[in-house]
Design a protein around this motif. Structure first.
Motif, PDB file in Angstrom:
ATOM      1  N   THR A 116       1.053  -1.196   0.047  1.00  0.00           N
ATOM      2  CA  THR A 116       0.140   0.045   0.097  1.00  0.00           C
ATOM      3  C   THR A 116       0.751   1.021   0.034  1.00  0.00           C
ATOM      4  O   THR A 116       2.005   1.307   0.405  1.00  0.00           O
ATOM      5  CB  THR A 116      -1.037   0.137   1.291  1.00  0.00           C
ATOM      6  N   ILE A 117       0.297   2.241  -0.480  1.00  0.00           N
ATOM      7  CA  ILE A 117       1.073   3.605  -0.572  1.00  0.00           C
ATOM      8  C   ILE A 117       1.232   4.201   0.941  1.00  0.00           C
ATOM      9  O   ILE A 117       2.399   4.407   1.242  1.00  0.00           O
ATOM     10  CB  ILE A 117       0.412   4.454  -1.430  1.00  0.00           C
ATOM     11  N   TYR A 118       0.265   3.717   1.673  1.00  0.00           N
ATOM     12  CA  TYR A 118       0.381   4.015   3.242  1.00  0.00           C
ATOM     13  C   TYR A 118       1.647   3.442   3.761  1.00  0.00           C
ATOM     14  O   TYR A 118       2.549   4.320   4.535  1.00  0.00           O
ATOM     15  CB  TYR A 118      -0.954   3.728   4.047  1.00  0.00           C
ATOM     16  N   GLY A 119       1.900   2.372   3.341  1.00  0.00           N
ATOM     17  CA  GLY A 119       3.184   1.557   3.947  1.00  0.00           C
ATOM     18  C   GLY A 119       4.332   2.146   3.587  1.00  0.00           C
ATOM     19  O   GLY A 119       5.382   2.475   4.309  1.00  0.00           O
ATOM     20  N   GLN A 120       4.456   2.614   2.323  1.00  0.00           N
ATOM     21  CA  GLN A 120       5.672   3.312   2.057  1.00  0.00           C
ATOM     22  C   GLN A 120       5.699   4.776   2.598  1.00  0.00           C
ATOM     23  O   GLN A 120       6.900   5.132   2.931  1.00  0.00           O
ATOM     24  CB  GLN A 120       5.692   3.554   0.293  1.00  0.00           C
ATOM     25  N   GLN A 121       4.796   5.567   2.486  1.00  0.00           N
ATOM     26  CA  GLN A 121       4.503   6.810   3.224  1.00  0.00           C
ATOM     27  C   GLN A 121       5.230   6.638   4.647  1.00  0.00           C
ATOM     28  O   GLN A 121       5.739   7.659   5.275  1.00  0.00           O
ATOM     29  CB  GLN A 121       3.083   7.287   3.151  1.00  0.00           C
ATOM     30  N   LEU A 122       4.461   5.627   5.454  1.00  0.00           N
ATOM     31  CA  LEU A 122       5.074   5.552   6.778  1.00  0.00           C
ATOM     32  C   LEU A 122       6.362   5.526   6.973  1.00  0.00           C
ATOM     33  O   LEU A 122       6.838   6.042   7.785  1.00  0.00           O
ATOM     34  CB  LEU A 122       4.434   4.286   7.330  1.00  0.00           C
ATOM     35  N   LYS A 123       7.249   4.537   5.789  1.00  0.00           N
ATOM     36  CA  LYS A 123       8.582   4.430   6.172  1.00  0.00           C
ATOM     37  C   LYS A 123       9.327   5.786   5.899  1.00  0.00           C
ATOM     38  O   LYS A 123      10.123   6.410   6.564  1.00  0.00           O
ATOM     39  CB  LYS A 123       9.176   3.575   5.250  1.00  0.00           C
ATOM     40  N   ASN A 140       1.328  13.949   6.421  1.00  0.00           N
ATOM     41  CA  ASN A 140       1.914  13.344   7.752  1.00  0.00           C
ATOM     42  C   ASN A 140       0.614  12.920   8.753  1.00  0.00           C
ATOM     43  O   ASN A 140       0.629  12.001   9.440  1.00  0.00           O
ATOM     44  CB  ASN A 140       2.873  14.180   8.446  1.00  0.00           C
ATOM     45  N   LEU A 141      -0.254  13.770   8.935  1.00  0.00           N
ATOM     46  CA  LEU A 141      -1.210  13.891   9.877  1.00  0.00           C
ATOM     47  C   LEU A 141      -2.236  12.375   9.498  1.00  0.00           C
ATOM     48  O   LEU A 141      -2.389  11.709  10.348  1.00  0.00           O
ATOM     49  CB  LEU A 141      -2.348  14.868   9.958  1.00  0.00           C
ATOM     50  N   GLY A 173      12.961   4.975  13.883  1.00  0.00           N
ATOM     51  CA  GLY A 173      11.955   5.152  12.810  1.00  0.00           C
ATOM     52  C   GLY A 173      12.528   4.884  11.304  1.00  0.00           C
ATOM     53  O   GLY A 173      13.659   4.960  11.368  1.00  0.00           O
ATOM     54  N   GLY A 174      11.531   4.712  10.561  1.00  0.00           N
ATOM     55  CA  GLY A 174      11.888   4.428   9.405  1.00  0.00           C
ATOM     56  C   GLY A 174      11.974   3.210   8.715  1.00  0.00           C
ATOM     57  O   GLY A 174      11.811   2.991   7.488  1.00  0.00           O
ATOM     58  N   GLU A 175      12.462   2.141   9.401  1.00  0.00           N
ATOM     59  CA  GLU A 175      12.832   0.828   9.141  1.00  0.00           C
ATOM     60  C   GLU A 175      11.922  -0.283   9.864  1.00  0.00           C
ATOM     61  O   GLU A 175      12.103  -0.162  11.265  1.00  0.00           O
ATOM     62  CB  GLU A 175      14.218   0.404   8.943  1.00  0.00           C
ATOM     63  N   ALA A 211       9.719   9.722  -3.899  1.00  0.00           N
ATOM     64  CA  ALA A 211       8.989   9.720  -2.512  1.00  0.00           C
ATOM     65  C   ALA A 211       7.773  10.689  -2.701  1.00  0.00           C
ATOM     66  O   ALA A 211       6.677  10.632  -2.162  1.00  0.00           O
ATOM     67  CB  ALA A 211       9.996  10.546  -1.690  1.00  0.00           C
ATOM     68  N   ALA A 212       7.919  11.312  -3.890  1.00  0.00           N
ATOM     69  CA  ALA A 212       6.519  12.518  -4.048  1.00  0.00           C
ATOM     70  C   ALA A 212       5.681  11.661  -5.127  1.00  0.00           C
ATOM     71  O   ALA A 212       4.667  12.234  -5.492  1.00  0.00           O
ATOM     72  CB  ALA A 212       7.037  13.503  -4.411  1.00  0.00           C
TER      73      ALA A 212
END
Lengths: 325, 499, 333
Positions: A190-197, A213-214, A267-269, B354-355
């Motif tokens: 999911t895009i969410y999963g990528q954005q989370l990282k 981010n929110l 965070g991040g990984e 990223a974007a």
């Protein structure tokens, strides 16, 4: 290209180590105490217990990847199960009431998670403080509903969730497998999963890259809340009662497992398989302690020690890696 | 013969294998104002941190008054009489002005007690020395950037320093404040203090310097008295080439890309009007805090504008958040590459997409091959030097990393690209490349806005210019109507007597 | 000028907490006039005594930009192991009790100091780990038995009072001498934090660690000292609690970190470091103690207590963070 391979191998190394340790304990225990360790009751017991905190671990993992932490998971789990219990008791324990109760639990979990996420993402209060306060709040709400003692008199069928077998394996383990798969899917697909990282790596840069981010924070803690609720249902079904302070030792355990599973505390990984293996490993350790009749309090001691050592070792390799570069 | 205070010999400093300093020599004498000049990213700041004890050099020798010092710590350096005013000021936001000023003196004198009354008196005296009017009881977090700088300068001055080092001290100061600062520095020089100023602005260097050392790519290029450098030699030493910059003259077109009218953000800027046509590159300049950066932030939805209209490709757009801006095709290369632009520990390919993540989500899976292909294509197209698409982006040099930040936005196919300080900390070659990319972009019909305080960058790369002063726009100036020195004069005038 | 000063003072965090306390007291007082009696003061100071000691240490750690959740476990292991030693060898000495326990506290504090200051491990995770180690060690190696046979001489301290007073109903209220410990401690903290370079250095580190290092503070040494000292204070708190309660148990203080952190943050100490005062912390502890002890008086059942306290903490932290957000966004001078 070469570097790519090395990187992947490194990620797997941690998982292989965890798996190897698990297998080693399994073999040692099978040789030392084959009659007790390999008894189906013991194996079954492990499969019932492991999902209870294993599912919480994913909530902790998501929060940690996002750059935060979630200390309120156990509180959410208990509050959700207490609400579920009230619903079921209020509905005279019909099968329909069980479904209703579980839905209520999930709703409570999601709401608590959203509340955490709102305070963290919108009001920018540090996650540690929010979830610490949240824990107090959710335990408090639970206490206010139960007035202290455990809520009993849950429908018998509810207890089956945790205590019945399907194809010889307790149902909670299937729940754990499904949750693992779902979280793995979320993280990978999911895009969410990528954005989370991305958000966990650098919150400002992710904001400047157009990531909301929110929204990511809200989803993260809401998912955590829902996972907490699922775990709460399993715990209350296991004991066939609900109480505001079940599983209070799970917070440290989840933190330990998530760090051990290769999640970066900054965070991040994080990787789902690593956490899954760490959950299995810790359950084997716990079971081994019980069978060898080692003082159960020693477990707390050892868990703390493992947590500190893991942090020291990963910190050491981080610094070394940086110097080498 | 001048009395020598500090001598550095063959200083080398490597970060993660990146060679920031490759063997630099520097001598600082008593009673001189010594300018350390060089392009962004040449190693000036690193060199200062070596002197102040904040960085330990990888190799090389440091002498204070002819005595070799090893394992210099910040407090050792301070005891030796070195005071540094850093670019980020290193002030404590949570403490009062008085305390910030008195803190270092307390440490130097090894006072165990904190005397608030004395601190207050000291701070008033020090603020007077630089002519700043700031309430000493206020917390520093409430101060504007230029006042924070005043606090940092005052703090360094009261410590009876032997060597005062200022890292880009004028970035946030108005022309009048710069003059005041220069006067103060001359007075200090008379008293025998050695002063080192890091700067890359030619005019300011000629105003104040006695001696000059020029660094390029972590190496000494030239050193000597200021009289030995005429402008041409100076520029040549700084950039390492004869300037062949040509003024950007686009093929004009009447295809409007973006029109902004009466844009304002309460408390920061107002009445900003401009329109961009195909081929236009707009420059926005002014001091820090003049509203120049805030315009970019407003257009990108970070701090949305409170009034005015924005239209892109002829359609009115309301930008209330970053998501809105991205949706309408606006890209933003932020000012602070390290914290706002890059995911340092992640790979180049991660940074590139990223974007534009959603483009690579196919059948419930991130298409890694496609990402790698696209990244490799950008690396080649944009002229980035990188070993692979998978190495962490922090291993790239400033210039190459900045190119990838730009690539991140180009990958979203923006209609309008805003660049805030596009070449800060970027080596000269990459700088040239980046400017070329921007011109090509403009020619293909992408609106390009450059926000910067680098005069030559503005003059040679923009055909339109807005000078911001205290939140007020100068209106759009056509670059071809002016010479470089006229523009320089106008910027100076705009920054005069703001208060 | 004075008017501005007054306005500034009237809107400080301390002032806001003080208003809240006054309003709360009036509310409770109206619901139950018995609240306005001297006995309330004595009950409250007894309730606040231990929390104040812990809050003092937590405040300093948070100001420096860290956090410590290990002090309850350290308090337990130091007090409990010392009391076991005292009972076994019949050492009836108050001084020994305090000094030996402090030494144990110092050891655990040193572990925290090493992990956090030297190895840069996140303070929360490090102290959680140390907490688990200390708590596990107490229960596994020292046992789970509770002791209420405190030796006479040590026990006598719990029966020494500064003053006593009998109300109209003939009930005797006595102010324990032990209250002097937090009072002295807080005065010392106030002076150190406000009037020494070291104390200001703690604020400096919490404000900007890198700037503090550049300014010449030995950040590692200061942080190490703080965590080690925090271990000692935890032990002192544990010992005092044992004497006050006249019994020792291996984990009766576990979970105290929640209330203490809450009190410190409600008192205006920013969890992100750099801000916080002794007065604010005292007020924060007072506010929470009033809520905990007197909700029953306004008719809120005991079972709601945890929830109401949780709510107050969430509101307190929410208000603090909104205020700091507001300051960050307000126009600069």
């Amino acid at each position: 290209m070469n570097l790519d391979l090395i990187k992947n191998r490194n990620v797997n190394k941690n998982n292989i180590m965890l798996l190897g340790l698990g297998v080693a304990i399994f073999i040692i225990m099978s040789i030392l105490e084959p009659r007790i360790f390999l008894r189906s009751a013991n194996i079954r017991g492990m499969f019932v217990q492991l999902p209870e905190y294993g599912i919480l671990c994913y909530g902790m993992m998501l929060a940690m990847i996002s750059g935060g932490i979630d200390l309120s998971l156990v509180g959410i789990a208990n509050l959700a199960s207490i609400v579920a219990a009230s619903v079921m008791i209020g509905q005279d324990g019909s099968p329909f009431s069980i479904v209703l109760g579980i839905i209520a639990a999930l709703l409570v979990g999601a709401t608590c998670g959203l509340f955490n996420g709102f305070l963290i993402g919108y009001l920018k209060i540090p996650a540690m403080l929010v979830t610490l306060c949240g824990l107090q709040l959710y335990i408090g709400l639970g206490l206010a509903i139960t007035k202290g003692p455990a809520m009993t008199g849950l429908p018998e069928a509810y207890g089956n969730i945790a205590n019945k077998l399907f194809l010889g394996i307790p149902i909670p383990f299937y729940v754990f497998v499904v949750v693992t798969a779902v979280i793995a899917f979320i993280m990978r697909s999911t895009i969410y999963g990528q954005q989370l990282k991305f958000m966990g790596t650098n919150e400002t840069a992710s904001k400047y890259s157009g990531i909301n981010n929110l929204k990511v924070t809200l989803i993260t803690y809401m998912t955590g809340g829902i996972l907490g609720a699922i775990s709460g249902v399993l715990i209350s079904s296991h004991y066939n009662s609900a109480k505001s302070d079940y599983g209070s030792s799970y917070t440290l355990l989840t933190l330990l497992i998530v760090v051990l599973g290769g999640t970066d505390p900054d965070g991040g990984e994080g990787n789902v398989m690593g956490v899954a293996f760490a959950v299995l490993l810790l359950q084997l350790v716990s079971s081994a302690f019980n069978i060898l009749r080692i003082n159960s309090f020693l477990k707390t001691f050892v868990y703390g020690l493992i947590l500190v050592l893991t942090m020291l070792i990963t910190g050491y390799f981080d610094v070394r890696g940086r110097d080498k570069n | 013969m001048a009395e020598e205070l500090i001598r550095l010999e063959k200083i080398k400093k490597y970060f993660n294998g990146v060679k920031a300093l490759k063997g630099v020599d520097l001598t600082i004498n008593k009673g001189e104002i010594h300018c350390l000049a060089g392009e962004n990213g040449c190693g000036k700041s690193t060199l200062i941190k070596v002197i102040s004890g904040a960085h330990e050099p990888t190799d090389g020798k440091i002498y204070f008054c002819n005595k070799e010092k090893t394992h210099l710590s910040p407090i050792d350096s301070i005891h030796m009489g070195v005071q540094v005013i850093y670019q980020d000021f290193a002030v404590f936001p949570n403490l009062s002005v008085a305390e910030n000023i008195a803190m270092n003196k307390n440490l130097v004198e090894n006072n165990k007690k904190m005397n608030w009354k004395k601190a207050r008196e000291l701070s008033i005296k020090a603020l007077d020395m630089v002519g700043a009017k700031i309430d000493p009881d206020i917390l520093v977090e409430r101060l504007s950037i230029s006042n924070k700088q005043m606090v940092a300068i005052s703090r360094a001055l009261i410590n009876d320093a032997k060597v005062l080092i200022l890292d880009e001290p004028t970035t946030a100061l108005t022309a009048r404040e710069v003059n005041l600062l220069n006067e103060t520095l001359r007075k200090l020089k008379e008293k025998g203090m050695a002063i080192v100023i890091v700067n890359h602005k030619l005019d300011e260097i000629y105003d104040i310097a006695d001696r000059l050392t020029i660094l390029r790519n972590g190496q000494n290029v030239a050193t000597g008295l200021i009289e030995e450098f005429d402008r041409k030699r100076f520029v040549n030493c700084m950039t390492g080439r004869e300037i062949v910059d040509e003024i950007y003259q686009p093929v004009t077109s009447d295809q409007e890309i973006c029109k902004v009218s009466n844009l304002g953000l309460t408390g920061y800027f107002q009445n900003v009007d401009f329109s961009l046509y195909k081929g236009d590159v707009l420059g926005i300049t002014g001091l820090l805090g003049s509203g120049r950066g805030e315009i970019g932030d407003a257009l990108f939805g970070i701090n949305p504008a409170t009034e005015g209209t924005i239209s892109i490709n002829g359609e009115d757009r309301k930008i209330n958040s970053i998501s809105d801006a991205v949706k309408y095709g606006i890209g933003y290369v932020p000012e602070d590459r390290l914290t706002q632009g890059l995911f340092l520990t992640r790979s180049i390919s991660d940074n590139t997409v990223a974007a534009s993540l959603s483009e690579y989500m196919e059948n419930g899976k991130l298409n890694r091959n496609k990402i790698d292909r696209v990244t490799a294509k950008w690396i080649e197209d944009i002229g980035c030097v990188a070993a692979s698409t998978e190495i962490p982006i922090k291993t790239l040099s400033g210039g190459n990393a900045q190119k990838m930040v730009i690539a991140k936005w180009l990958n979203t196919h923006p209609k309008l690209l805003i660049l805030n300080g596009p070449t800060v900390g970027v080596d000269i070659g990459s700088k040239f490349d980046i400017h070329k990319i921007l011109h090509e972009l403009a020619a293909t019909g992408v609106g390009v806005i450059i926000i910067t305080d680098d005069l030559s960058e503005l003059y040679y790369n923009c055909n339109k210019l807005i000078i911001m002063s205290n939140g007020e726009s100068s209106g759009v100036l056509q670059m071809k109507d002016y010479t470089e020195s006229e523009i320089s004069e106008m910027i100076k005038n705009a920054t005069k007597d703001l208060k | 000028m004075n008017k501005i000063k007054f306005k500034n003072f009237a809107t400080t965090n301390e002032a806001i907490v003080a208003y809240t306390i006054v309003v709360l007291c009036l509310l409770i007082g109206f619901a139950n006039p018995a609240f306005f009696s001297f006995s309330t003061v004595i009950t409250l100071s007894r309730a606040m005594l231990i929390t104040l000691i812990f809050a003092a240490l937590e405040m300093v750690i948070i100001i420096s930009g860290g956090i410590d959740v290990s002090f309850p476990a350290i308090a337990c292991i130091s007090a409990y192991s010392t009391i076991k030693l005292i009972l076994k060898f019949d050492i009836d000495s108050i001084a020994f009790f305090y000094i030996f326990a402090s030494a144990i506290g110092l050891c655990f504090g040193a572990i925290n100091a090493y992990l956090i200051a030297k190895r840069n491990i996140s303070p929360l995770i490090a102290t959680l780990g140390v907490s688990s180690i200390a708590n596990g060690a107490t229960l596994a190696f020292l046992g789970t038995k509770e002791f209420s046979n405190i030796p006479d001489h040590i026990d006598s301290l719990s029966r020494s009072y500064l003053f006593s007073f009998t109300n109209s109903a003939g009930i005797k209220y006595q102010m324990t001498t032990l209250i002097l410990i937090p009072i002295v401690l807080l005065i010392v903290f106030f002076i150190v934090l406000k009037f020494t370079t070291f104390g200001r250095g703690i604020y400096a580190i919490g404000g900007d660690e890198n700037a503090a290092r550049i300014a010449g503070f030995n950040v590692v040494r200061i942080k190490s000292f703080l965590y080690m000292f925090s271990g000692v204070l935890a032990a002192i708190g544990g010992v005092t609690y044992t004497i006050l309660m006249r019994q020792s148990s291996p984990q009766n203080l576990m979970g105290a970190e929640m209330m203490v952190i809450a009190a410190v943050v409600v008192g205006g100490t920013r969890i992100t470091g750099g801000h916080g005062t002794v007065l604010g912390t005292v007020l924060g502890v007072l506010l929470i103690a009033i809520v905990q002890n007197n909700l029953v008086m306004v008719g809120i059942p005991t079972s709601y207590q945890t929830f109401v306290v949780g709510l107050i903490i969430v509101m307190g932290t929410g208000i603090t963070s909104i205020r700091s957000k507001h300051i960050a966004n307000s126009a600069k001078i």
